[in-house]
Design an enzyme around this catalytic site. Sequence first.
Site, PDB file in Angstrom:
ATOM      1  CG  HIS A 134      -5.900  -2.207   1.694  1.00 14.51           C
ATOM      2  ND1 HIS A 134      -5.390  -1.958   0.445  1.00 14.51           N
ATOM      3  CD2 HIS A 134      -5.115  -1.530   2.562  1.00 14.51           C
ATOM      4  CE1 HIS A 134      -4.330  -1.162   0.546  1.00 14.51           C
ATOM      5  NE2 HIS A 134      -4.148  -0.893   1.826  1.00 14.51           N
ATOM      6  CB  SER A 181      -0.945  -0.066   1.199  1.00 14.13           C
ATOM      7  OG  SER A 181      -1.914   0.928   1.106  1.00 14.13           O
TER       8      SER A 181
END
Length: 422
Positions: A395, A187
Amino acid sequence: MPSKRVNTFNVILISTVVVGVGYVLSTPWLPIKLEVKQSLGYPKDSLLNFTELTGRYGYSSEEHTVVTEDAYILSMFRIAKAKNCHKRKRSPPVLMMHGLLLSSHTWIDSGPNAGLAYLLADACYDVWLGNTRGNYYGRRHMTLNPDTDKKFWDFYIEEIGKYDVPAMIDYILDNTGFDKLNYVGFSQGCGTFFVMCSERPEYCDKVQLMTALAPASRQYHTQSKIFRAVTQLCERFENSFSLYGLSEVFGAGSVTQEFFAFFCQLSDITESICETLMNVFDHVHSSHPGSITNDTTRVLVGHFPAGTSLHNMARYGQSMKTKRFQKFDYGSEQNLVVYGSEEPPEYKLSAVKVPVLCLYGKNDGLVDTKDVAWLMSRLPNVLEVMPVDDPHWNHMDMTYSQYTSYAIFPKVHEYLLKYTEA
Ligand SMILES: *[C@@H]1O[C@H](CO)[C@@H](O)[C@H](O)[C@H]1NC(C)=O
Ligand SMILES: *[C@@H]1O[C@H](CO)[C@@H](O)[C@H](O)[C@H]1NC(C)=O
């Protein structure tokens, strides 16, 4: 539609509470005593630091101290001895960089059967784990005091990419004698890498292979309403907050973190609320039950959120409003002063000459598949882009799922091997 209105109301309410609590009370608050936590039944793993936690599972790790050009002091860890590697370590070394509000714990909190750092160390890679300025392993400076000097918190991914990542790369190369290393980012740990390549291309040359897990760059299509609302609140009120000298958000030992940790292990009911909250934050279509185990959740809340600057959060608020991956937007007048142009300059993704392997989730509410596709179409040297098979992959699954050993690890290992000597 009343239900839609209620929904919007909830999003605003939760966001306000999160920002309010995280922000107003984010100065280090009297932490709950360790013994009290133990007696309350906090899982042991959630109370251990990096070296203690890896040690508990039969891995020994070293702590290294890195000083950046602008004098931030960061702790970096290296897994010196893996439990299941009985050969010489492979070379060159691998640097793993965590995401927003996280720390090097991201790679180990799901335990030795799922934590990517353990899996790579067991495959005999020489694993180093970085930390960015502002989290609890990067909350030190040669001259600035994070508790009293506002200047300490005057950073966003720009400075992390320009100073923190290069300092860690230099440190590892000096320490091991190699010219290059391999990089694994999650990320924000990818966004900061792209910033580095754009702003300091000579450091990009020191990396052979970049593995991008759910890479964040521009976030125009991010679907998480809560993440949007929280970061945009940070953006909107950055100046007024900072007038009160409040510029650190969601630090360890802050009320949010302590409350989270306490609440999430209080009872079965609060535990499931806690899970729901994390889910609401993350997924797009449906949650992913069981992927992140209850044990992992209870451990990770001891180390999450790990803290960052309000300025960095505010920049995320901006990144969801523009189709460009660009520097901080100060408004056209101030931009002219700072950048010499009304619009902030874009980061040069064409400078990311390193070969990139990308893995992403189809159910990721923070880094949307459309933005991943946008990013991949701009990087000049993409090796492979792989959606994780599981349609529910979101995520946080990328680092905390119990399924990483077959959902993620084989592909990462396959490419790392190609860029590794025996
Ligand atoms: C972790 O804990 C050990 C002792 O238990 C301590 O010596 C070490 O300094 C700690 N490391 C960090 C980074 O806090
Ligand atoms: C995790 O906790 C929730 C809520 O207490 C419970 O419903 C669920 O069965 C638990 N899952 C596992 C795998 O233990």
